[in-house]
Motif scaffolding. Structure first.
Motif, short mmCIF file in Angstrom:
data_model
loop_
_atom_site.label_atom_id
_atom_site.label_comp_id
_atom_site.label_asym_id
_atom_site.label_seq_id
_atom_site.Cartn_x
_atom_site.Cartn_y
_atom_site.Cartn_z
N ARG A 105 32.17 82.28 26.39
CA ARG A 105 30.92 82.82 26.38
C ARG A 105 30.99 84.13 26.63
N ASN A 107 29.55 87.02 29.08
CA ASN A 107 29.11 87.10 30.53
C ASN A 107 29.25 88.54 30.98
N GLU A 156 43.82 80.13 31.17
CA GLU A 156 42.56 79.69 31.55
C GLU A 156 42.01 80.80 32.08
N LYS A 158 38.69 81.78 34.23
CA LYS A 158 37.66 81.11 35.35
C LYS A 158 36.73 82.16 35.77
N CYS A 159 35.49 81.80 35.36
CA CYS A 159 34.34 82.72 36.01
C CYS A 159 33.95 82.15 37.55
N GLU A 161 31.23 81.82 38.88
CA GLU A 161 29.90 80.79 38.58
C GLU A 161 30.45 79.76 38.58
N GLY A 162 31.50 79.07 38.18
CA GLY A 162 32.23 77.95 38.04
C GLY A 162 32.51 77.20 36.75
N TRP A 163 32.59 77.96 35.83
CA TRP A 163 32.93 77.44 34.27
C TRP A 163 34.22 77.97 34.10
N SER A 164 35.04 77.68 33.22
CA SER A 164 36.17 78.01 32.87
C SER A 164 36.57 77.72 31.13
N THR A 165 37.29 78.54 30.63
CA THR A 165 37.63 78.14 29.10
C THR A 165 39.11 78.64 29.08
N TYR A 254 39.76 85.63 39.21
CA TYR A 254 38.45 85.34 38.64
C TYR A 254 38.14 86.42 37.51
#
Ligand SMILES: Nc1nc2c(c(=O)[nH]1)N[C@H]1C(S)=C(S)[C@@H](COP(=O)(O)O)O[C@H]1N2
Ligand SMILES: [Mo]
Length: 287
Positions: A105, A107, A156, A158-159, A161-165, A254
């Motif tokens: 995404r 961000n 991976e 990791k943001c 904010e709590g999401w990861s991709t 992060y």
């Protein structure tokens, strides 16, 4: 470089934690060096243990260094060096098969609000200056960065904010850039990440061209083998929203540290300000 002990049987010192599977040649060299340092730390520890058997008097009579008997201080120093060596190069973020990569995404737009002039863009680097001298600037084109070895990795993201991709990145290792261009040492010597020069800058600052977004790293993170000056995401050139022409990727930290649209990199004595640390987040932002 030569590793005189590499022909010996496995380390006799305490075992290192299991290394992770991604081990190109240079990482093996790093592990050998870490094992050698472990053996050295073990020997120093052994001397201290022996001191205990021979008697406390020797230790109590030993000169003091920073409030500790010198032999104990040396053990602590060796352990500190070992920990630094280990975290710098042998702890790797997990890598995944490329098939697991997904679109990332968009961000965070600080520093990206003006249109990108891809033709005029240069990477500006402020060299590490000897104390009391004016730092010199050096410019690089994207092609000069791309001419360095290309590294691809699927890691991976990791943001905080709590999401990861999981994302496939391609770029050049910042350590390879500094091995080729001597920008990070006082002496102007290039950097060998497996054998760090003693006059290496302790901190790195990365700032967008408009100075609106800025990130600080300690040199150990900057030289980590998975820290990339990245120009491709999931097989295509970075788009402006994702940080074209060049962004940082450093998967042990992060997303806040993965600065998009790098304008200037500077090598410094002091810990540089960091956009999200100034706003209350942890300066290191490791995970
Ligand atoms: N220049 C710039 N880089 C930035 C940000 C930003 O606002 N500006 N946000 C950060 C944050 S919080 C995240 S999660 C990632 C998001 O990267 P993406 O947009 O490619 O997903 O970029 C990081 N790098
Ligand atoms: Mo983020």
């Amino acid at each position: 470089m030569a590793y005189p002990e590499s022909s010996q049987p496995a380390a006799s010192g305490p075992a290192l934690p299991e290394s992770q599977p991604t081990t190109p040649v240079s990482d093996e060299a790093v592990e050998r060096q870490a094992a050698r340092r472990t053996r050295r730390a073990f020997l120093v520890g052994g001397v201290a243990a022996l001191a205990g058997i021979v008697g406390w008097n020797w230790l109590l009579d030993a000169p003091q260094e920073d409030g500790l008997a010198a032999p104990l201080r040396r053990v602590l120093d060796a352990n500190g060096r070992l920990a630094t060596a280990y975290f710098r190069n042998t702890r790797l973020a997990t890598e995944f098969p490329k098939s697991r990569a997904k679109p990332l995404r968009k961000n965070g737009t600080e520093g990206l609000k003006s249109a990108l002039d891809a033709v005029a863009w240069r990477l500006q680097v402020q060299r590490y200056a000897p104390a009391g001298t004016t730092p010199r600037m050096q410019e690089f084109t994207l092609d000069e960065v791309k001419a360095l070895p290309r590294v691809e990795m699927t890691t991976e993201f990791k943001c905080i904010e709590g999401w990861s991709t999981i994302v496939t990145w391609a770029g050049t290792r910042l350590s390879d850039f500094l091995a080729k261009y001597p920008l990070a040492t006082r002496s102007g010597r290039p950097v060998d990440p497996n054998n760090p020069p003693t006059d290496l800058a302790p901190y790195v600052s990365l700032v967008t061209p408009d100075k609106e977004y800025y990130v600080g790293l300690e040199i150990e993170s900057a030289l980590h083998p998975q820290t990339l000056l990245c120009y491709e995401m999931n097989g295509t050139p970075l788009t402006p929203e994702h940080g074209a022409p060049l962004r940082l990727v450093t998967p042990l930290k992060y997303g806040i540290k993965h600065i998009k649209r790098i304008g200037t990199i500077a090598f410094l004595d002091q810990r540089p300000p960091d956009y999200w640390a100034v706003r209350g987040y942890d300066w290191h932002a490791g995970h």
